[in-house]
Structure formats: C-alpha cells, structure tokens
Design a protein around this motif. Structure first.
Motif, PDB file in Angstrom:
ATOM      1  N   ARG A  30       0.823  -1.212   0.000  1.00 49.75           N
ATOM      2  CA  ARG A  30       0.000   0.000   0.000  1.00 49.75           C
ATOM      3  C   ARG A  30       0.856   1.259   0.000  1.00 49.75           C
ATOM      4  O   ARG A  30       0.513   2.258  -0.628  1.00 49.75           O
ATOM      5  CB  ARG A  30      -0.912  -0.031   1.233  1.00 49.75           C
ATOM      6  CG  ARG A  30      -1.880   1.135   1.309  1.00 49.75           C
ATOM      7  CD  ARG A  30      -2.613   1.116   2.643  1.00 49.75           C
ATOM      8  NE  ARG A  30      -3.531   2.228   2.795  1.00 49.75           N
ATOM      9  CZ  ARG A  30      -4.840   2.158   2.598  1.00 49.75           C
ATOM     10  NH1 ARG A  30      -5.389   1.025   2.228  1.00 49.75           N
ATOM     11  NH2 ARG A  30      -5.602   3.220   2.774  1.00 49.75           N
ATOM     12  N   LEU A  35      -1.995   7.537  -1.785  1.00 51.09           N
ATOM     13  CA  LEU A  35      -3.385   7.411  -1.363  1.00 51.09           C
ATOM     14  C   LEU A  35      -3.658   8.457  -0.292  1.00 51.09           C
ATOM     15  O   LEU A  35      -2.733   9.027   0.281  1.00 51.09           O
ATOM     16  CB  LEU A  35      -3.649   6.001  -0.818  1.00 51.09           C
ATOM     17  CG  LEU A  35      -3.569   4.891  -1.888  1.00 51.09           C
ATOM     18  CD1 LEU A  35      -3.409   3.523  -1.254  1.00 51.09           C
ATOM     19  CD2 LEU A  35      -4.821   4.930  -2.778  1.00 51.09           C
ATOM     20  N   VAL A  39     -11.471   6.010   0.840  1.00 53.80           N
ATOM     21  CA  VAL A  39     -11.405   4.585   0.491  1.00 53.80           C
ATOM     22  C   VAL A  39     -11.580   4.519  -1.026  1.00 53.80           C
ATOM     23  O   VAL A  39     -12.643   4.854  -1.548  1.00 53.80           O
ATOM     24  CB  VAL A  39     -12.531   3.798   1.185  1.00 53.80           C
ATOM     25  CG1 VAL A  39     -12.500   2.343   0.741  1.00 53.80           C
ATOM     26  CG2 VAL A  39     -12.386   3.904   2.695  1.00 53.80           C
ATOM     27  N   TYR A  40     -10.523   4.104  -1.701  1.00 54.72           N
ATOM     28  CA  TYR A  40     -10.550   4.163  -3.166  1.00 54.72           C
ATOM     29  C   TYR A  40     -10.927   2.801  -3.736  1.00 54.72           C
ATOM     30  O   TYR A  40     -10.094   1.900  -3.813  1.00 54.72           O
ATOM     31  CB  TYR A  40      -9.192   4.632  -3.708  1.00 54.72           C
ATOM     32  CG  TYR A  40      -9.263   4.973  -5.184  1.00 54.72           C
ATOM     33  CD1 TYR A  40     -10.073   6.007  -5.633  1.00 54.72           C
ATOM     34  CD2 TYR A  40      -8.533   4.258  -6.120  1.00 54.72           C
ATOM     35  CE1 TYR A  40     -10.153   6.324  -6.983  1.00 54.72           C
ATOM     36  CE2 TYR A  40      -8.605   4.572  -7.478  1.00 54.72           C
ATOM     37  CZ  TYR A  40      -9.424   5.603  -7.895  1.00 54.72           C
ATOM     38  OH  TYR A  40      -9.506   5.906  -9.228  1.00 54.72           O
ATOM     39  N   LEU A  41     -12.183   2.681  -4.125  1.00 56.16           N
ATOM     40  CA  LEU A  41     -12.683   1.426  -4.691  1.00 56.16           C
ATOM     41  C   LEU A  41     -13.043   1.631  -6.158  1.00 56.16           C
ATOM     42  O   LEU A  41     -14.031   1.096  -6.658  1.00 56.16           O
ATOM     43  CB  LEU A  41     -13.890   0.935  -3.890  1.00 56.16           C
ATOM     44  CG  LEU A  41     -13.622   0.693  -2.393  1.00 56.16           C
ATOM     45  CD1 LEU A  41     -14.891   0.179  -1.707  1.00 56.16           C
ATOM     46  CD2 LEU A  41     -12.466  -0.276  -2.168  1.00 56.16           C
ATOM     47  N   LEU A 316     -11.234  -9.925   0.074  1.00 54.09           N
ATOM     48  CA  LEU A 316     -11.790  -8.567   0.136  1.00 54.09           C
ATOM     49  C   LEU A 316     -13.250  -8.546  -0.298  1.00 54.09           C
ATOM     50  O   LEU A 316     -14.102  -7.934   0.360  1.00 54.09           O
ATOM     51  CB  LEU A 316     -10.981  -7.628  -0.775  1.00 54.09           C
ATOM     52  CG  LEU A 316      -9.576  -7.232  -0.327  1.00 54.09           C
ATOM     53  CD1 LEU A 316      -8.797  -6.592  -1.480  1.00 54.09           C
ATOM     54  CD2 LEU A 316      -9.614  -6.274   0.868  1.00 54.09           C
ATOM     55  N   PHE A 381     -11.933  -3.730  -6.108  1.00 53.53           N
ATOM     56  CA  PHE A 381     -11.017  -4.006  -4.996  1.00 53.53           C
ATOM     57  C   PHE A 381      -9.645  -4.353  -5.560  1.00 53.53           C
ATOM     58  O   PHE A 381      -9.438  -5.437  -6.106  1.00 53.53           O
ATOM     59  CB  PHE A 381     -11.584  -5.135  -4.133  1.00 53.53           C
ATOM     60  CG  PHE A 381     -12.903  -4.768  -3.512  1.00 53.53           C
ATOM     61  CD1 PHE A 381     -12.941  -4.192  -2.254  1.00 53.53           C
ATOM     62  CD2 PHE A 381     -14.093  -4.927  -4.209  1.00 53.53           C
ATOM     63  CE1 PHE A 381     -14.153  -3.798  -1.684  1.00 53.53           C
ATOM     64  CE2 PHE A 381     -15.310  -4.541  -3.655  1.00 53.53           C
ATOM     65  CZ  PHE A 381     -15.342  -3.980  -2.394  1.00 53.53           C
ATOM     66  N   THR A 382      -8.730  -3.410  -5.456  1.00 52.75           N
ATOM     67  CA  THR A 382      -7.376  -3.625  -5.947  1.00 52.75           C
ATOM     68  C   THR A 382      -6.541  -4.168  -4.795  1.00 52.75           C
ATOM     69  O   THR A 382      -6.241  -3.431  -3.848  1.00 52.75           O
ATOM     70  CB  THR A 382      -6.781  -2.302  -6.454  1.00 52.75           C
ATOM     71  OG1 THR A 382      -7.621  -1.777  -7.487  1.00 52.75           O
ATOM     72  CG2 THR A 382      -5.380  -2.526  -7.007  1.00 52.75           C
ATOM     73  N   TYR A 385      -3.524  -2.302  -2.952  1.00 55.67           N
ATOM     74  CA  TYR A 385      -3.582  -1.148  -2.042  1.00 55.67           C
ATOM     75  C   TYR A 385      -4.868  -1.015  -1.241  1.00 55.67           C
ATOM     76  O   TYR A 385      -4.990  -0.086  -0.443  1.00 55.67           O
ATOM     77  CB  TYR A 385      -3.271   0.169  -2.774  1.00 55.67           C
ATOM     78  CG  TYR A 385      -4.125   0.480  -3.997  1.00 55.67           C
ATOM     79  CD1 TYR A 385      -5.447   0.895  -3.875  1.00 55.67           C
ATOM     80  CD2 TYR A 385      -3.586   0.389  -5.276  1.00 55.67           C
ATOM     81  CE1 TYR A 385      -6.207   1.196  -4.981  1.00 55.67           C
ATOM     82  CE2 TYR A 385      -4.339   0.686  -6.395  1.00 55.67           C
ATOM     83  CZ  TYR A 385      -5.652   1.096  -6.254  1.00 55.67           C
ATOM     84  OH  TYR A 385      -6.405   1.399  -7.354  1.00 55.67           O
ATOM     85  N   VAL A 386      -5.830  -1.882  -1.446  1.00 55.11           N
ATOM     86  CA  VAL A 386      -7.057  -1.818  -0.632  1.00 55.11           C
ATOM     87  C   VAL A 386      -6.903  -2.782   0.541  1.00 55.11           C
ATOM     88  O   VAL A 386      -6.488  -3.933   0.364  1.00 55.11           O
ATOM     89  CB  VAL A 386      -8.299  -2.163  -1.469  1.00 55.11           C
ATOM     90  CG1 VAL A 386      -9.533  -2.291  -0.577  1.00 55.11           C
ATOM     91  CG2 VAL A 386      -8.523  -1.108  -2.551  1.00 55.11           C
ATOM     92  N   ASP A 390     -10.541  -0.622   5.000  1.00 54.98           N
ATOM     93  CA  ASP A 390     -11.193   0.161   3.937  1.00 54.98           C
ATOM     94  C   ASP A 390     -12.545  -0.446   3.587  1.00 54.98           C
ATOM     95  O   ASP A 390     -13.548   0.253   3.396  1.00 54.98           O
ATOM     96  CB  ASP A 390     -10.351   0.146   2.655  1.00 54.98           C
ATOM     97  CG  ASP A 390      -9.005   0.841   2.791  1.00 54.98           C
ATOM     98  OD1 ASP A 390      -8.928   1.829   3.528  1.00 54.98           O
ATOM     99  OD2 ASP A 390      -8.039   0.370   2.149  1.00 54.98           O
ATOM    100  N   VAL A 391     -12.543  -1.751   3.477  1.00 54.51           N
ATOM    101  CA  VAL A 391     -13.743  -2.471   3.066  1.00 54.51           C
ATOM    102  C   VAL A 391     -14.846  -2.298   4.120  1.00 54.51           C
ATOM    103  O   VAL A 391     -16.004  -2.012   3.793  1.00 54.51           O
ATOM    104  CB  VAL A 391     -13.405  -3.968   2.874  1.00 54.51           C
ATOM    105  CG1 VAL A 391     -14.677  -4.800   2.755  1.00 54.51           C
ATOM    106  CG2 VAL A 391     -12.500  -4.150   1.650  1.00 54.51           C
TER     107      VAL A 391
END
Lengths: 404, 404
Positions: A30, A35, A39-41, A316, A381-382, A385-386, A390-391
């Motif tokens: 990450r 970032l 939360v980058y989805l 994830l 969902f990467t 880095y996720v 975050d989820v």
C-alpha cells in the motif's frame, strides 16, 4: 451485539478487519501508492498512482526528451518499449515472453485481434461471435471488424457460447470479467469449446489482468487484449496491449500494418514486410510518456504473486459482501456479483434503485466507487492497495447512506 | 575575402547570421524551449522540449492523477481533451473549430481517414490513389484500407496525380511535404484536381503543420491527419490528429467506432450511434499524459502567426543553402530540396554518398540532423527555436567535415 471472543467469523466487522489486515501478506504494498484518507474502490476504472511514477516521468520528460531528444529512441530504449513492457505484463497474464506488445487503445487492439483472428480462421468461416453483455466498445468494434471482413456478427450471452458455435464461426470475442456485474467467465472451458468448433478465442482482459490469474498460454488462448490503467495502474489512458499466441504469430496478418510493425522499419521500403513475432502487432510511433509511466508502474509487481493477489481479492470481496449484509437494510441492494468464487472477478456490483444519488453521497463521504447506468453501484477491490479496514468502512458508510 | 559594407547578401555568413538574428521577430521564442549548445536540426523528427511542459506534466501526474484520480475525467477536463486540443491545432492548419480530434497514432488516423473517405465517395468508386513517394506507413495503411474496402491501390507520383484520376477514384492520400526531400506539394491545385474528378482529398500534414500555412478549410480539403511531435513539439509519440471537414461530418463513418465516439458514451448501449461532429473520429480512452503534454506544448503558439513562421522558415533554408554552397566543396553534396519557395517545406535534404558516416560525425560535433537510408542528410529547421547563427554553424561544420 457482542460476539464471543476468538471467533473471527462472528466478531464485529471492525475487529475482523483489523485481524485480516494484520494477516495480509500484501499489506506492505500500500505504501508504494499515493493514497489519501478516502477509500478508493475505483481502481477497476483508474488505478491509483504508484509513488515512484512521478520521478520517473520527470526524468523521461526533462532528461530523455529535453536533453537526449532524438537519441533517446535508442539510448533510452524508446523504440523497443512496446515489446519490452509487453514482456513485463506477460507473467501477470500467464504468457511466455515475446507474445505481447503494448500500444494503442483497447478498442484499436480489439480491431487488430478480431480482423487478425478472422484471417487466421481461414476460408469458409464468416461469423464473429461476440459477448452480448460486453463492454460496449468491444461490440462496436466487433461490428466494424465483421463489416470489413464480410462476416456476420452474432451477439451471444457468454454462457450460451458453446451451443452457438458452428462451422461458420471464425472467432469469438469474450470478456474475462464482465465490467458491469463483475462476473468471471470460465476462460479455460470456453476457450476449449471454441477450439472444438475450430474457431479462435479472443479474450478481453481489461477487468481481470492484475486481479487474478489468466493463464493465456496454459489454456491455449489465441489472441487477447487488455487495458493497463485499471489493476495495472498505468495511468489515465495508458496504452493497451495485444497478445498473439506464438503459434499464430507467423500467420498473424494485422489490419493496421504501420511502419513500426515492419521487418525493417528504417529501411523505408514502399513494400510492407511484417516483422517476426509479436512485433507485428505494433502500428505507429508509440506514445512514450504514457508508455514509460506504465513501465514505472509495473515495478510494483516485482516479487508479487498473482495467486496471492487473487486470494486477497476474494477475501476482500467476501468480506465486503459480509459487511454489506450486516450493515445495509434488507432488500435495499441486490448483489449482481456471483457468490461463487469461481464466478467472481475483483469487483462487487450492487443494484440499487437510486444508485446515481447514492454513489454521489458515498463519494462525498470519502468512499469512491462508481455508478453505472442505470442502477448499478460498482466497487472495485485492488488487492495491492485496498485493505480490509477500507472495506469495512465502505460498507458501513453505504449502510448509513441507505438508512441502516 | 572582405565584403563591401552594407551589402548583407555578400557579407561573411557569420555577419549575415548576426544581422538576420537581430532582425528575427520570432527570436524571443527560443527561450521557451530547453536547448543546449548543440544545433538542433532534427525538430522535423522530434521537436525540442518546451520549457513549461515538465511542470505541467508533473501536475497532471501528481495532482490530477494522484490526488483527484477518477474525478479528473471531468474536473481536469480529461474527457474533452481530444476535441479541446484539436481546436488548439485548428488555427495552425487553417481549420475552423470543431473539425479536429487528437488521439491515436498517425497510422491509425490514416486508416480512419481513408476508409472513411472511400465510404463517403460512395458506390462505383473503388480505387485509392496514394503518393508513391509517401512515408512508408501511409502506403502500408492505404494498402490495408484498400484490401478491407475492396478497392484497388494505385501508387502515383504526386505530380502525376491529376492525370491518374478517373471515375473509379474514391480517395487520394498525399503528403503535404515529402519526408525525404522536403518538397512541398501544391495542396490547393491537387485538391482541386481531385475534386474535379469527384474524389476525396486526404492530406498527411506531418511535415507541414507548424512550419507553414496549410489552409485546410480555404482549400476545401476533405480529410487530413498529422502527427504532433515534429513542428508542434508535443513530445515523443504524442498523439496524432484527424481533421474531418464539417461538410462531411454527418456522413463520416469510422472503421474504428470505439465508445469514445458514441453519441452517449456513458449510456453503455449495445448499439452504436455516432456522436455529432469531429467527435466521431475518436476511438478509445485517450492517453492523457501524452495528450496533456501536447496541450502544454501548444501554449508556445499563443500569439504566433503561421505566416511569420513560414517567412522565417524560408529565410532559414535559403540561408542554409547559401552557406552550404559557400562552405561545402563543389560536387560533394546535391540538394534534393527544391530551390523554389513554393516547392519547399521546412527542411533541406542533401544527397551525399557517405551520408551515414557524415551524419555521425556532424552529431559528434554538435550538429544534430538525421540520416535517411541510403544517402540522405536531412536537416529540419524549426522556426520557433532555430536561429541563423545555428544555420551558419551547421553549414560550417558540414563543410569542414566534407573537406571544405
């Protein structure tokens, strides 16, 4: 309500997230990305910026272009970038070296692949089958390829493909993962069925490359294309790629035979003679800035196993679906993403009547997914880095937004 | 020998260079580029780096991609970049707004333009005429376009084009300036002859845009393409452009109908419906880094008149030819570039038996031109940053290298 200690499955989502993050062997990656608190989805639309890219691009611009100028075509390796970077992508999609070239957009590569496939299929085969649920551009380009090669275009649901094949089928264009629902299609068995019918299999890997194992060589895929700005984090509009299986390369006959695909590009011959190998998938002068940003972005993958990425991706999406069922009021959303791991890519799509408004609100609250017309909330969902926290946060904010 | 005072024509070349530089109204633009002690006469291959580009690209990478991420498609104007930047190029080639989109390579745009032209020409016209002396990629792509549209391809010397046209001619693809000799072809009269035969004129502007007036609208050109990394200084492999004259746009039928050219790209319709205007020349997702580098590079042109650029270009090539005749031993080189201004682009090509070795030596001495197989020394003169002292030095070094 309070959960029994030691039972991770039944513990509070936030506690489970902490446990899952602590056990995540990819968690260290990450920090290789830029970032922020959001939360980058939406990495299935545009991957986040790898931290090393800005300095590399600055060097490409100031030194390679600004100082070396024209010499960089040789000295900075510009000329060979399409095949060199193709070989960096190759292990991520299960391809041996020498079968992938980077360049042009996905749409342009779909055109090369489909016209090339029809020509490889040979006389008497005049039908192109295309995934009826495809990302639209593939269908539009397939229609153009069919029109220009005198083929008929047949849109077919992926599950119906085996029954739709026949002696007229030249090529079948399928998406490995559906852009809308996140459904993963069965590449090995569909490819085998296509081969049984004597046709060629062309796969679009936009939503799978970098998120799960593809196995192009192992499953005998004929041609494939993919973008590089989603799970490969190459940057906005970074160049796409074309895979031409080694067995087909000598007969691959591109509809875009630009000078970069010539056997002797600087011979300046008025007669075209194709280069050997995957090089004949090249067309014109490569867009160096975008291409070398991609090359820098791929450094993140050094030493990373795609199997580990897949395992985390499934963890994830499993966890997200669990959290959604816990936080979101019953009946407020419906998952379009298959529950079975074998059928799932690396995104979750939730149908929701007021999806446009809901996504706008999520984004205002720092949860970035996207909206797909007319009623789909899409969350990518990467695994690089996720994290699981975050989820949990994304599902919690979604639940609150939907009145949970 | 000493020259009479006040007679610039007969003075020493170095003194004349100083006079010409002092009178050069474009001289101030040189500081807008990153240059060094070398004489850079290869801007007709790769333009020098405009000084403002690195900071702009850094902002695109760090802020637009790194911080705004997916929001930049709207907030940073990424989505509309192809047509916005097309409108920046438009005045440089004599086009009103709304007729140019930027994206893809020149080769890909030649393909769109030629297939589009054949379709516009209509039934009964099944012949594509192509410049027999063209840069090779145009010929290769023209052959592919002919093959896919059922046309015959006829290579014809540009001067012979009017006599070669007939009722079967659908489209003619010509280079405005020949990449090898620097010869400028007569766009107005050739376009008129093509129209008289009922065919469409497709012009490749790679070696003219940014160096001389083109007048696309004024001369009724139907379609045109060009690269942006030569006289427009967009950077290595920066995207090319496609011009579709307003009168043809409603009927322009692209062979690469990607989703970016759809009337409602985010409607995700399985059925293709083309956007109005030049937008239908778009294909897939634009390569934003390369495209926005180009946009930054075009700022140099603000307030610059193409007529002034042309006047300086001719003065530079005149002066170079004069200096060469003075410095280079008789018979050692032969100019392939026409002496008449009306026939000359912005480069000088000198035939020289040992051109490869000679160019290598020139480059070692800080005079950067290029070598074109088998025997051509090519020198490009970019009026925005090449001065007359550069020209004198280049000719002097050439003369010394050739034993003068």
């Amino acid at each position: 309500m309070s959960e029994p200690r030691g039972n991770a499955v039944r513990s509070e989502p936030s506690a489970r997230a902490a446990q899952l993050d602590a056990a995540d062997e990819l968690a260290g990656l990450r920090k290789r990305f830029v970032l922020d608190d959001a939360v980058y989805l939406d990495g299935n639309s545009l991957g986040a910026l790898p931290a090393d890219v800005p300095a590399r691009i600055d060097d490409v611009v100031r030194r390679q272009w600004g100082e070396l100028r024209i010499r960089s075509w040789e000295e900075s390796g510009w000329w060979t970038a399409p095949e060199r970077i193709g070989d960096r992508i190759a292990p991520l999609v299960g391809a041996a070296p020498g079968q992938i070239v980077v360049g042009d957009s996905t749409s342009v590569n779909v055109f090369k692949a489909l016209v090339g496939a029809v020509r490889l299929a040979g006389d008497g085969r005049d039908e192109i089958v295309v995934d009826a649920t495809t990302f639209p551009t593939d269908g539009y380009i397939a229609a153009s390829a069919a029109r220009l090669t005198g083929c008929e275009l047949r849109p077919v649901e992926p599950a119906e493909v085996p029954g739709a094949l026949g002696p007229r089928t030249a090529a079948v264009l399928l998406n490995h993962v559906d852009y809308r629902t996140g459904r993963l299609h069965d590449l090995p068995s569909l490819t085998a069925a296509i081969h049984d019918a004597g046709a060629l299999a062309v796969w679009d890997l936009c939503h799978s490359a970098g998120a799960l194992p593809v196995g192009l060589d192992a499953h005998g895929v004929d041609l494939a294309v993919g973008c590089t700005y989603k799970y490969l984090n190459g940057g906005p509009g970074s160049p796409a790629y074309l895979y031409v299986a080694a067995a087909h390369q000598d007969r691959f006959d591109s509809p875009l035979p630009g000078w970069n695909s010539h056997a002797e590009p600087f011979g300046m011959s008025p007669t075209y003679a194709p280069a050997p190998g995957a090089l004949r998938g090249r067309v014109g002068t490569p867009d160096i800035l975008s291409m070398l940003a991609l090359e820098a972005a791929l450094d993140v993958w050094d030493g990373v196993s795609v199997d580990s990425v897949r395992a985390k991706s499934l963890a994830l999406t499993d966890f997200f679906l669990d959290c959604v069922s816990q936080y979101v009021p019953e009946g407020r959303v419906e998952s379009l993403t298959p529950p079975a791991h074998a059928d799932r890519g690396s995104q979750v799509a939730l149908r929701c009547a007021d999806a446009g408004t809901v996504m706008k609100s999520l984004i205002e609250q720092g949860v970035i997914g996207d909206f797909r017309h007319p009623d789909v909330l899409r969350f990518g969902f990467t695994p690089l880095y996720v994290g699981f926290a975050d989820v949990e946060r994304a599902a919690r904010v979604l639940g609150r937004t939907l009145g949970g």
